[in-house]
Design an enzyme around this catalytic site. Sequence first.
Site, mmCIF file in Angstrom:
data_model
loop_
_atom_site.group_PDB
_atom_site.id
_atom_site.type_symbol
_atom_site.label_atom_id
_atom_site.label_comp_id
_atom_site.label_asym_id
_atom_site.label_seq_id
_atom_site.Cartn_x
_atom_site.Cartn_y
_atom_site.Cartn_z
ATOM 1 N N LYS A 12 -41.955 -11.750 -31.876
ATOM 2 C CA LYS A 12 -41.070 -10.714 -32.442
ATOM 3 C C LYS A 12 -39.898 -11.300 -33.215
ATOM 4 O O LYS A 12 -39.555 -12.466 -33.077
ATOM 5 C CB LYS A 12 -40.618 -9.758 -31.331
ATOM 6 N N ARG B 155 -47.170 -9.015 -22.617
ATOM 7 C CA ARG B 155 -48.078 -8.623 -23.711
ATOM 8 C C ARG B 155 -47.980 -9.699 -24.782
ATOM 9 O O ARG B 155 -46.927 -9.865 -25.399
ATOM 10 C CB ARG B 155 -47.634 -7.255 -24.247
HETATM 11 N N1 HH2 Z 1 -45.060 -4.181 -29.039
HETATM 12 C C1 HH2 Z 1 -45.855 -3.908 -30.100
HETATM 13 C C2 HH2 Z 1 -46.872 -2.959 -29.974
HETATM 14 N N2 HH2 Z 1 -47.105 -2.321 -28.808
HETATM 15 N N3 HH2 Z 1 -46.561 -1.981 -26.545
HETATM 16 C C3 HH2 Z 1 -45.789 -2.230 -25.500
HETATM 17 N N4 HH2 Z 1 -45.995 -1.606 -24.322
HETATM 18 N N5 HH2 Z 1 -44.760 -3.131 -25.558
HETATM 19 C C4 HH2 Z 1 -44.474 -3.807 -26.698
HETATM 20 O O1 HH2 Z 1 -43.506 -4.599 -26.696
HETATM 21 C C5 HH2 Z 1 -45.279 -3.554 -27.857
HETATM 22 C C6 HH2 Z 1 -46.336 -2.605 -27.739
HETATM 23 C C7 HH2 Z 1 -45.615 -4.612 -31.390
HETATM 24 O O2 HH2 Z 1 -46.438 -5.741 -31.481
HETATM 25 P P1 HH2 Z 1 -47.829 -5.805 -32.281
HETATM 26 O O3 HH2 Z 1 -48.818 -4.883 -31.666
HETATM 27 O O4 HH2 Z 1 -48.298 -7.191 -32.366
HETATM 28 O O5 HH2 Z 1 -47.479 -5.373 -33.732
HETATM 29 P P2 HH2 Z 1 -47.776 -4.064 -34.552
HETATM 30 O O6 HH2 Z 1 -47.083 -2.948 -33.856
HETATM 31 O O7 HH2 Z 1 -47.211 -4.354 -35.899
HETATM 32 O O8 HH2 Z 1 -49.257 -3.845 -34.570
#
Ligand code: HH2
Length: 401
Positions: free
Chosen positions: A228, A262
């Site tokens: 992040k 995660r």
């Molecule tokens: N962060 C992201 C997405 N989903 N869910 C939970 N529970 N907690 C988190 O911190 C979280 C999440 C963001 O990360 P990522 O899925 O890699 O990115 P994107 O939202 O751009 O797909």
Amino acid sequence: MSEEERPTSEQGRSLDCRGRHLVLDRTRLMGVVNVTPDSFSDGGQFLEADRAVAQARRLVSEGADLIDIGGESSRPGARPLALEEELDRVLPVFEQLSDLEVPLSIDTYKPQVARAAVEAGAHLINDISGGGEAMLELAAELGVPVVVMHMQGQPATMQRAPAYRDVAGEVLAFLRSRLEVARQRGVEVILDPGIGFGKTLEHNLELLRQLPRFRALGAPLLVGLSRKSFLGKLTGRPVDERLAAGLAAQCHAALSGADILRVHDVAPTADALEIVEALRSRERSRIVLQKLRAKASIGVTEEERQTPQTIEVDLEVNVDIGPAASSDSLGTTLDYDRLAALVRRVCEGERRLLERLAEDLAAAVLGLNGVHGVRVFVSKPGVAQTLEAERVGVEVERHRS
Ligand code: HH2
């Protein structure tokens, strides 16, 4: 028991994800698979179902304990995706992963997508929008746990000007209230402070510092910080060079009580967690002796000291019980009788204050072979009753340096 007093690593807790049990006796890894063209760190890499499926299998082979599959990016500035498109992205992936032995989670805030994903094979729901009424009702109906995450605002605008009076207090209050509602509905929840979701660098750091308070809410705690932007702000690194920074923060989160991390990079995080587990395994084993009665010559007046009175001692002694567990032999651990005898012997001396006695007891127990730390609580049984309080006494916690 206050929030801060609850242990951060109870053993034996587990999550029932539609029959797949996730035992939370150590920090578990949730591997991320984004079936999206635009996720902030892996957008476009797993948009085709086959690639997403292969990535999920790879993450499991690297040590993921569950897999989170999402079809809509929630990165700052992201726009909502049409329902049909989200379904088209994620459903084939769930269908092809039905043989995978770990629980699968659907990362969505749309109840319709969650329902279809569970019907296609998902075992839990990851709701970044905080587990609203419709989502909790659905989870109750389907009998699946929900990750309830805190977010200020919506992804499209959440990073414009996040503001809190007391970030940890406000996020805690939100999660506590959602937990209460979920419990009323009979839904198991996993709480997540939502790192990076409507939070500045300082907000994220404060939430990470305060993780033990989140863990103390009594539900499993999930933390998502992998790659992040706050890691980039601190190190100046672009998104594909944040692994080392992320690992440092993940280790901190695990040691602060996170049950699930995660992550995108499962293999290196699994290695890092081996070290974390090795370091804390000693802290996790303790021998407990509660409400041990002993006679003590204690009191501020001469008269009190001349008539020994009954006091109660609670002891939690940190020892590595591993050797005793494998050898099954008393010689490799603390003998309760000897421990109780030591406590009674120390109590015998004359003292004015319980504080002094608690310190002396802690020092005596710390002097025993194999003891790494001790928590002692001493009380006079009648005092709590007189004051109409539940627990009155002196507690000290001491560790070997
Ligand atoms: N962060 C992201 C997405 N989903 N869910 C939970 N529970 N907690 C988190 O911190 C979280 C999440 C963001 O990360 P990522 O899925 O890699 O990115 P994107 O939202 O751009 O797909």
